[in-house]
Design an enzyme around this catalytic site. Structure first.
Site, PDB file in Angstrom:
ATOM      1  N   ARG A  36      83.193  27.103  11.206  1.00 30.90           N
ATOM      2  CA  ARG A  36      82.806  28.395  11.790  1.00 30.90           C
ATOM      3  C   ARG A  36      82.707  29.487  10.729  1.00 30.90           C
ATOM      4  NH1 ARG A  36      85.736  29.002  17.627  1.00 30.90           N
ATOM      5  NH2 ARG A  36      84.182  27.750  18.703  1.00 30.90           N
ATOM      6  N   LYS A 222      86.042  15.846  32.968  1.00 31.91           N
ATOM      7  CA  LYS A 222      85.918  16.106  34.408  1.00 31.91           C
ATOM      8  C   LYS A 222      84.546  16.601  34.848  1.00 31.91           C
ATOM      9  CE  LYS A 222      90.752  17.234  34.932  1.00 31.91           C
ATOM     10  NZ  LYS A 222      91.720  18.315  35.094  1.00 31.91           N
ATOM     11  N   GLY A 378      82.415  22.200  20.786  1.00 31.14           N
ATOM     12  CA  GLY A 378      83.634  21.562  21.261  1.00 31.14           C
ATOM     13  C   GLY A 378      83.768  20.135  20.771  1.00 31.14           C
ATOM     14  N   GLY A 401      82.492  26.647  24.783  1.00 27.75           N
ATOM     15  CA  GLY A 401      82.378  27.368  26.052  1.00 27.75           C
ATOM     16  C   GLY A 401      81.093  28.172  26.135  1.00 27.75           C
TER      17      GLY A 401
HETATM   18  P1  AMP Z   1      85.816  18.034  28.186  1.00 30.90           P
HETATM   19  O1  AMP Z   1      86.674  19.105  27.584  1.00 30.90           O
HETATM   20  O2  AMP Z   1      85.707  18.094  29.661  1.00 30.90           O
HETATM   21  O3  AMP Z   1      84.488  17.891  27.488  1.00 30.90           O
HETATM   22  O4  AMP Z   1      86.603  16.667  27.964  1.00 30.90           O
HETATM   23  C1  AMP Z   1      86.873  16.146  26.705  1.00 30.90           C
HETATM   24  C2  AMP Z   1      87.962  15.132  26.866  1.00 30.90           C
HETATM   25  O5  AMP Z   1      87.534  14.116  27.752  1.00 30.90           O
HETATM   26  C3  AMP Z   1      88.337  14.432  25.577  1.00 30.90           C
HETATM   27  O6  AMP Z   1      89.620  14.870  25.198  1.00 30.90           O
HETATM   28  C4  AMP Z   1      88.320  12.965  25.950  1.00 30.90           C
HETATM   29  O7  AMP Z   1      89.455  12.264  25.506  1.00 30.90           O
HETATM   30  C5  AMP Z   1      88.312  12.999  27.476  1.00 30.90           C
HETATM   31  N1  AMP Z   1      87.740  11.777  28.052  1.00 30.90           N
HETATM   32  C6  AMP Z   1      86.550  11.232  27.806  1.00 30.90           C
HETATM   33  N2  AMP Z   1      86.386  10.074  28.465  1.00 30.90           N
HETATM   34  C7  AMP Z   1      87.527   9.867  29.154  1.00 30.90           C
HETATM   35  C8  AMP Z   1      87.994   8.836  30.009  1.00 30.90           C
HETATM   36  N3  AMP Z   1      87.228   7.770  30.298  1.00 30.90           N
HETATM   37  N4  AMP Z   1      89.220   8.959  30.543  1.00 30.90           N
HETATM   38  C9  AMP Z   1      89.982  10.030  30.267  1.00 30.90           C
HETATM   39  N5  AMP Z   1      89.611  11.034  29.457  1.00 30.90           N
HETATM   40  C10 AMP Z   1      88.399  10.959  28.902  1.00 30.90           C
END
Ligand code: AMP
Length: 422
Positions: A36, A222, A378, A401
């Protein structure tokens, strides 16, 4: 982009106040990753080349109150002592950032003891011709992020008193309506820096006039974190490829068993709705056909590849499988625009990172054959850097974000506040 930039304004002899996003990860006072900071150098160097009276830089660095509270709770839980002052010193104070910036710019950079207040003002007043000063972490002042407009305004007015011109190059914080990112722009001529301009150009391409076929790759933990992007892209893309933890809620919505995989029980209905919307809009929504399952959430766990309809009841899906990798890579190869946000699996564990790495490679390959490839910030940005491919895609966003909100179709307050081009 219809916002004025540093090119559209005369900076010679001016007092320049510039917001950057130097929110770098720090561990015991040592910078872990300076991407950054490097990303803001073109604007800083340009401003200095214009021979301004002086340059005052400001940034936040973590969220001292919030982070310290979390760290304290964790220390208490682990029965360890916690020294808040020492924690904040090592994680939230600008000293290491200023020292590193000075190396990057090959010139001295001064540090003010605060962002506002009498000490900050005297540091600014003491500046000589052509000097560079960094203010201390803006988030040491509650007004920076206050929900009360009057608090933010009073801080913003103090900040504005340091400059004749305001430059915002902090794309990573542009989705926050804070005193130093948004409010201050109301009190000075306000223009974008080159990083801000580049981010908006690339991300703008992805939502306004994308070359087709246009493919979006979404992953991460999620559905709830990506739902607005999913819905905004639905009307624009030709295909959406879904991986990561969120794929399992989609399977559940289709009545499949997902074992111990991540499930958002309260999002099953939403997943059904998205599947129906995709089919009504003729959007190809591709879910993985196979997955890597693990018997525990550990890099050393036993693993196997299974078809998505054969996940054992006490195993969890932690990555996409090889057949899915092949299908996804094929889709990406055919695309002329690709946007990627979110890892395909638990990529922080090396044994579960194959799918995410494969997407990084497919993005690089597509770039070689002429596609515009954009990595939302991210985790996906860390993943592509980890794979050593960050220079082989069109654009890696510095804002997680902020890029998500932009792709959701939202107006970023830090951008909206800047002056429009005539
Ligand atoms: P996000 O911040 O929603 O983009 O999520 C990123 C996180 O999703 C990372 O820390 C990954 O470890 C987690 N992630 C990705 N695939 C899976 C999975 N199959 N089960 C649990 N966590 C996951």
């Amino acid at each position: 982009m219809n916002k004025k930039t540093v090119r559209d304004i005369d900076l010679r002899g001016k007092r320049v106040l510039m917001r950057v996003d130097f929110n770098v990860p720090l561990k015991n006072g040592v910078i872990q990753d300076d991407i950054r900071m490097r990303a803001a150098l073109p604007t800083i160097n340009y401003v200095l080349d214009q021979e301004p009276k002086y340059l005052v830089l400001m940034s936040h660095l973590g969220d001292p109150k919030k982070d310290a509270k979390k760290a304290k709770e964790k220390a208490e839980k682990d029965g360890k002592p916690f020294d808040e002052a020492k924690y904040i010193e090592g994680k939230h104070k600008m000293k290491p950032v200023v020292e590193h910036l000075s190396e990057l710019l090959h010139r001295p950079v001064k540090l003010a003891p605060a962002a506002i207040g009498p000490d900050a003002k005297s540091a600014v007043d003491g500046l000589k011709e052509g000097e560079v000063l960094m203010l201390e972490n803006t988030r040491f002042h509650k007004a920076e992020t206050s929900k009360e407009a009057a608090d933010r305004e009073s801080m913003a007015k103090e900040l504005a008193s340091y400059g004749d011109v305001y430059v915002n190059d902090a794309f990573g914080t542009a989705h926050r309506p804070h005193a130093s990112t948004e409010t201050v722009a109301r009190f000075l001529p306000a223009v974008a820096g080159f990083l801000m301009e580049k981010e908006l150009d690339y991300l703008g391409k992805a939502i306004e006039n994308p070359a087709k076929p246009y493919v979006a790759v979404l992953g991460g933990a999620k559905i709830s974190g990506k739902i607005d992007v999913l819905q905004n892209l639905m009307g624009k893309v030709d295909a959406i490829l879904i991986g990561g933890g969120m794929m399992f809620t989609f399977y559940k919505a289709q009545g499949m068993e997902i074992g111990k995989s991540l499930l958002e029980e309260d999002k099953i209905e939403l997943a059904k709705k998205i599947l129906a919307e995709a089919s009504a809009n003729n959007v190809k929504l591709l879910l993985p056909v196979d997955t890597l399952v693990a018997d525990k959430f550990d890099n050393a766990a036993a693993t196997k590849i299974v078809a998505v309809n054969a996940i054992p009841s006490d195993w969890a899906g932690v990555d996409i499988g090889p057949e899915t990798i092949r299908i996804f890579a094929e889709e990406i190869k055919k695309a002329k625009t690709v946007v990627w946000n979110g890892p395909m699996g638990v990529f922080e564990m090396s044994n579960f990172a194959k799918g995410t790495n494969a997407i990084a490679h497919a993005m690089a390959d597509a770039t070689k054959t002429g596609a515009v490839t954009i990595v939302g910030g991210g985790d996906s940005a860390s993943a592509i850097a980890q794979a050593g491919l960050d220079k082989q895609v069109s654009h890696v966003s510095t804002g997680g974000g902020a890029s998500l909100e932009f792709l959701e179709g939202k107006v970023l307050p830090g951008v909206a506040a800047l002056n429009d081009k005539a």
